[in-house]
Design a protein around this motif. Sequence first.
Motif, PDB file in Angstrom:
ATOM      1  N   SER A 171      30.096 105.833 -70.468  1.00 41.20           N
ATOM      2  CA  SER A 171      29.467 104.711 -71.166  1.00 41.20           C
ATOM      3  C   SER A 171      28.584 103.856 -70.281  1.00 41.20           C
ATOM      4  O   SER A 171      27.603 103.294 -70.749  1.00 41.20           O
ATOM      5  CB  SER A 171      30.559 103.830 -71.799  1.00 41.20           C
ATOM      6  OG  SER A 171      31.351 103.215 -70.793  1.00 41.20           O
ATOM      7  N   ILE A 172      28.897 103.721 -69.003  1.00 41.81           N
ATOM      8  CA  ILE A 172      28.160 102.792 -68.154  1.00 41.81           C
ATOM      9  C   ILE A 172      26.711 103.250 -67.958  1.00 41.81           C
ATOM     10  O   ILE A 172      25.817 102.440 -67.744  1.00 41.81           O
ATOM     11  CB  ILE A 172      28.861 102.611 -66.784  1.00 41.81           C
ATOM     12  CG1 ILE A 172      28.376 101.317 -66.120  1.00 41.81           C
ATOM     13  CG2 ILE A 172      28.632 103.803 -65.884  1.00 41.81           C
ATOM     14  CD1 ILE A 172      29.158 100.974 -64.887  1.00 41.81           C
ATOM     15  N   ALA A 173      26.457 104.542 -68.035  1.00 48.98           N
ATOM     16  CA  ALA A 173      25.104 105.075 -67.877  1.00 48.98           C
ATOM     17  C   ALA A 173      24.536 105.574 -69.199  1.00 48.98           C
ATOM     18  O   ALA A 173      23.637 106.412 -69.215  1.00 48.98           O
ATOM     19  CB  ALA A 173      25.103 106.205 -66.843  1.00 48.98           C
ATOM     20  N   MET A 174      25.056 105.060 -70.315  1.00 47.96           N
ATOM     21  CA  MET A 174      24.616 105.516 -71.626  1.00 47.96           C
ATOM     22  C   MET A 174      23.151 105.157 -71.854  1.00 47.96           C
ATOM     23  O   MET A 174      22.750 104.003 -71.665  1.00 47.96           O
ATOM     24  CB  MET A 174      25.471 104.882 -72.716  1.00 47.96           C
ATOM     25  CG  MET A 174      25.131 105.324 -74.134  1.00 47.96           C
ATOM     26  SD  MET A 174      26.289 104.626 -75.340  1.00 47.96           S
ATOM     27  CE  MET A 174      25.875 102.881 -75.179  1.00 47.96           C
ATOM     28  N   PRO A 175      22.317 106.107 -72.260  1.00 45.93           N
ATOM     29  CA  PRO A 175      20.899 105.812 -72.503  1.00 45.93           C
ATOM     30  C   PRO A 175      20.734 104.702 -73.540  1.00 45.93           C
ATOM     31  O   PRO A 175      21.380 104.703 -74.583  1.00 45.93           O
ATOM     32  CB  PRO A 175      20.345 107.147 -73.014  1.00 45.93           C
ATOM     33  CG  PRO A 175      21.241 108.176 -72.424  1.00 45.93           C
ATOM     34  CD  PRO A 175      22.598 107.545 -72.404  1.00 45.93           C
ATOM     35  N   GLY A 176      19.864 103.745 -73.217  1.00 42.39           N
ATOM     36  CA  GLY A 176      19.564 102.664 -74.144  1.00 42.39           C
ATOM     37  C   GLY A 176      20.576 101.547 -74.177  1.00 42.39           C
ATOM     38  O   GLY A 176      20.452 100.625 -74.985  1.00 42.39           O
ATOM     39  N   LYS A 177      21.585 101.583 -73.303  1.00 43.31           N
ATOM     40  CA  LYS A 177      22.652 100.575 -73.333  1.00 43.31           C
ATOM     41  C   LYS A 177      22.102  99.164 -73.147  1.00 43.31           C
ATOM     42  O   LYS A 177      22.590  98.208 -73.743  1.00 43.31           O
ATOM     43  CB  LYS A 177      23.686 100.894 -72.248  1.00 43.31           C
ATOM     44  CG  LYS A 177      24.913  99.992 -72.260  1.00 43.31           C
ATOM     45  CD  LYS A 177      25.890 100.421 -71.177  1.00 43.31           C
ATOM     46  CE  LYS A 177      27.137  99.540 -71.159  1.00 43.31           C
ATOM     47  NZ  LYS A 177      27.958  99.743 -72.354  1.00 43.31           N
ATOM     48  N   TRP A 178      21.056  99.017 -72.314  1.00 41.61           N
ATOM     49  CA  TRP A 178      20.500  97.699 -72.007  1.00 41.61           C
ATOM     50  C   TRP A 178      19.076  97.548 -72.550  1.00 41.61           C
ATOM     51  O   TRP A 178      18.332  96.672 -72.100  1.00 41.61           O
ATOM     52  CB  TRP A 178      20.498  97.477 -70.502  1.00 41.61           C
ATOM     53  CG  TRP A 178      21.861  97.309 -69.913  1.00 41.61           C
ATOM     54  CD1 TRP A 178      22.743  98.289 -69.567  1.00 41.61           C
ATOM     55  CD2 TRP A 178      22.517  96.071 -69.594  1.00 41.61           C
ATOM     56  NE1 TRP A 178      23.893  97.761 -69.062  1.00 41.61           N
ATOM     57  CE2 TRP A 178      23.780  96.396 -69.056  1.00 41.61           C
ATOM     58  CE3 TRP A 178      22.156  94.726 -69.707  1.00 41.61           C
ATOM     59  CZ2 TRP A 178      24.685  95.421 -68.634  1.00 41.61           C
ATOM     60  CZ3 TRP A 178      23.062  93.762 -69.270  1.00 41.61           C
ATOM     61  CH2 TRP A 178      24.309  94.101 -68.747  1.00 41.61           C
ATOM     62  N   GLN A 179      18.669  98.365 -73.497  1.00 39.15           N
ATOM     63  CA  GLN A 179      17.267  98.373 -73.899  1.00 39.15           C
ATOM     64  C   GLN A 179      16.816  97.066 -74.552  1.00 39.15           C
ATOM     65  O   GLN A 179      15.677  96.641 -74.371  1.00 39.15           O
ATOM     66  CB  GLN A 179      16.977  99.555 -74.826  1.00 39.15           C
ATOM     67  CG  GLN A 179      17.664  99.516 -76.167  1.00 39.15           C
ATOM     68  CD  GLN A 179      17.157 100.607 -77.096  1.00 39.15           C
ATOM     69  OE1 GLN A 179      16.035 101.075 -76.949  1.00 39.15           O
ATOM     70  NE2 GLN A 179      17.984 101.040 -78.031  1.00 39.15           N
ATOM     71  N   GLU A 180      17.683  96.410 -75.304  1.00 40.33           N
ATOM     72  CA  GLU A 180      17.284  95.163 -75.951  1.00 40.33           C
ATOM     73  C   GLU A 180      17.034  94.080 -74.910  1.00 40.33           C
ATOM     74  O   GLU A 180      16.065  93.326 -74.998  1.00 40.33           O
ATOM     75  CB  GLU A 180      18.360  94.715 -76.943  1.00 40.33           C
ATOM     76  CG  GLU A 180      18.442  95.576 -78.198  1.00 40.33           C
ATOM     77  CD  GLU A 180      17.144  95.544 -78.991  1.00 40.33           C
ATOM     78  OE1 GLU A 180      16.506  94.469 -79.054  1.00 40.33           O
ATOM     79  OE2 GLU A 180      16.757  96.591 -79.538  1.00 40.33           O
ATOM     80  N   ALA A 181      17.917  93.995 -73.915  1.00 42.14           N
ATOM     81  CA  ALA A 181      17.769  92.977 -72.880  1.00 42.14           C
ATOM     82  C   ALA A 181      16.564  93.246 -71.986  1.00 42.14           C
ATOM     83  O   ALA A 181      15.954  92.319 -71.445  1.00 42.14           O
ATOM     84  CB  ALA A 181      19.041  92.904 -72.036  1.00 42.14           C
ATOM     85  N   ALA A 182      16.211  94.532 -71.821  1.00 42.17           N
ATOM     86  CA  ALA A 182      15.107  94.898 -70.916  1.00 42.17           C
ATOM     87  C   ALA A 182      13.790  95.115 -71.644  1.00 42.17           C
ATOM     88  O   ALA A 182      12.793  95.484 -71.012  1.00 42.17           O
ATOM     89  CB  ALA A 182      15.480  96.162 -70.145  1.00 42.17           C
ATOM     90  N   LYS A 183      13.757  94.911 -72.935  1.00 38.81           N
ATOM     91  CA  LYS A 183      12.557  95.196 -73.728  1.00 38.81           C
ATOM     92  C   LYS A 183      11.343  94.442 -73.205  1.00 38.81           C
ATOM     93  O   LYS A 183      11.348  93.222 -73.067  1.00 38.81           O
ATOM     94  CB  LYS A 183      12.814  94.835 -75.190  1.00 38.81           C
ATOM     95  CG  LYS A 183      11.718  95.291 -76.140  1.00 38.81           C
ATOM     96  CD  LYS A 183      12.112  95.014 -77.587  1.00 38.81           C
ATOM     97  CE  LYS A 183      11.041  95.518 -78.545  1.00 38.81           C
ATOM     98  NZ  LYS A 183      11.424  95.254 -79.966  1.00 38.81           N
TER      99      LYS A 183
END
Length: 638
Positions: free
Chosen positions: A192-204
């Motif tokens: 889970s920690i390297a799940m694709p898109g996990k932080w995409q909203e914060a990094a948009k």
Amino acid sequence: FFFFFRLFFSSFHIQFFFFALPSRDMATAVRVNAQAVGLLVLLLLCLGGAYVLLTNSSGSSSSSTALEAHREAEARETQKLMDEIVRAYDGMLKRSNDLKQLLQATNEEQQQLLQQQQQQQLKQVQQQLSKGKDEAHQKLLQAMKQMKQEQQQVQNVLESHPQQVASDTMAGDHGGTLPQTWKELLKEDAVSIAMPGKWQEAAKGKLSDATLSMCKTLLWNTLNTCTKVLEPSHPEYEHGSSFVITGDIDDMWIRDSAAQVNPYIELSLKQPNLAAIISGLIKRQAFYINYEPYANAYRIDTNYQFSDTQKAMGRHGYISTFDYELDSGCYFIRLLYRFWKINPKAAASVMQDQEVKKALQELINVWRAEQHHEEDQAAPGRKLYRRPPVAPEPGRPWTGSKGLPRNGKGTPVKFTGMTWSGFRPSDDEQQYGYLVPSNMFAVASLRYLVEVATDGFHDASLAKQAKDLAQEIHAGIESYAVVHHEQFGKIYAYEVDGLGNSLLMDDANIPSLLSIPYLGYPYDPEIYANTRKFLLSPSNPTFARSSDGSVRGIGSPHTNQNIKNNIWHMSLIMQGLTATSIEEKLEIAKMLEKTTGGTGMMHESFDPNNPTKFTRKWFAWTNSLYAEFIRTMTLECE
């Protein structure tokens, strides 16, 4: 007569038509029947009238009395016939009315049945909806209960360590703060920690075009430059159809190759060719482990001619380097687990391969045997790992090996429950026999194996062996690998021997102490927070920084001879992967972008004051890990 004849047959035709009508059109039948009867009556009346006329015009010479009697008889017969016709007509009308009533009753009955069926179906749907609402309500209550328990757990941590929350810094002396809680890390694992898109909203919108471009290039570096797919006609095809080199060294490390294809597992759901490559690689790794589980790097075939010096170092056949590294087997198990978990359909052929299951058993046997490294015999027919020194060849000082102390046995160790190894993931010799991050990775991998053995192979014995070994290693880590640091408090040591000695440092290569959340080990959040602060500070002997402080990170003794004050891209990437704030992740992404030395590629190590000075221009493991990191913040990198 022609008219009467035709009228008769018309009546007959209509009567025939009546009996030929379909039963479903009963109203039409009744109507036609009435017309037919009327015409028949008219026909008979006409016939009777014609008969009377003929009789009157016959010119018979009979007497008027006889004629009158005859006429009266004919009249009576005609009247009798007319009465029968009338009765028949009345009977026909009655049957017609009965048919109408029957048809009406049938229609009403069908409508009632239809309404009853509809009402019954509606009742069933309402019952199902009610049941679904009840189940959903129960699940919601359970989720809320679990959430409250987790919140209470985190609150307990906060209440036990209030000063940590108030004063922890991200790392060293370069600013930034740790998250207010380590709640996310309580449940994170390697999947889970390297799940694709996990932080995409914060990094948009916050990643640069250069970073996105690098990600798209480096993601496919292994596939485009390091992967060899063997044809069925190839003599080595039966041992696995994929051979993945590490980059500028044309041998295959189990660790490197597993990490290199790790980002492809999710993508294999959309690209079958990637699934085939991963399947072929897992089968080849299993073959190599069964061939020699103590080796770490292998050749594609046995054609290479090894020198006597190389043979003395354990190199022969498929074996390129004979450095026993615990993490190699861990990477194999993790690759198998993630592929089976994410793409079970494509992994079916792998799960049916007996070589794969045999390799898993072989790893358990070796790891358990190496819990007792000081003994001379691991199991019948197999000796424990020994790596004595080998003198270099005359005039070739780079050959040979200093080996391990005590004629290859290594420094003394005590039984702890952990499993022994001789070399780090950097390929350097260990100072102490129990490499803590690798043992942590072993615990996580064995827990993966329990699930694979139970649900994949349906092998209760294999699952129990893995579970028991994981518990023993875990207990050993918690008992012997946690040490007290005067400045940072309780931290995890890098290496220990069970005799009281410990090495406090970290190495950029993974598994590392920095990578603990990525490994999937059930760590203590407070101890990891303390350890992270120590690792990303000058107190860690492998921590380095540029003169202006803009570039900072962890290096490795492996490249000290080339660049004394070195930082590895791999450690920077792992710092980004394990960071719990988007600010730290974006900071790391910018640091990686500006330290490629103008190549747009990740390297092994580099000089923080001069990134154009680096080691290994082509190091595919780090390239894949970079793509894995950036893909947690965007799905545009494909």
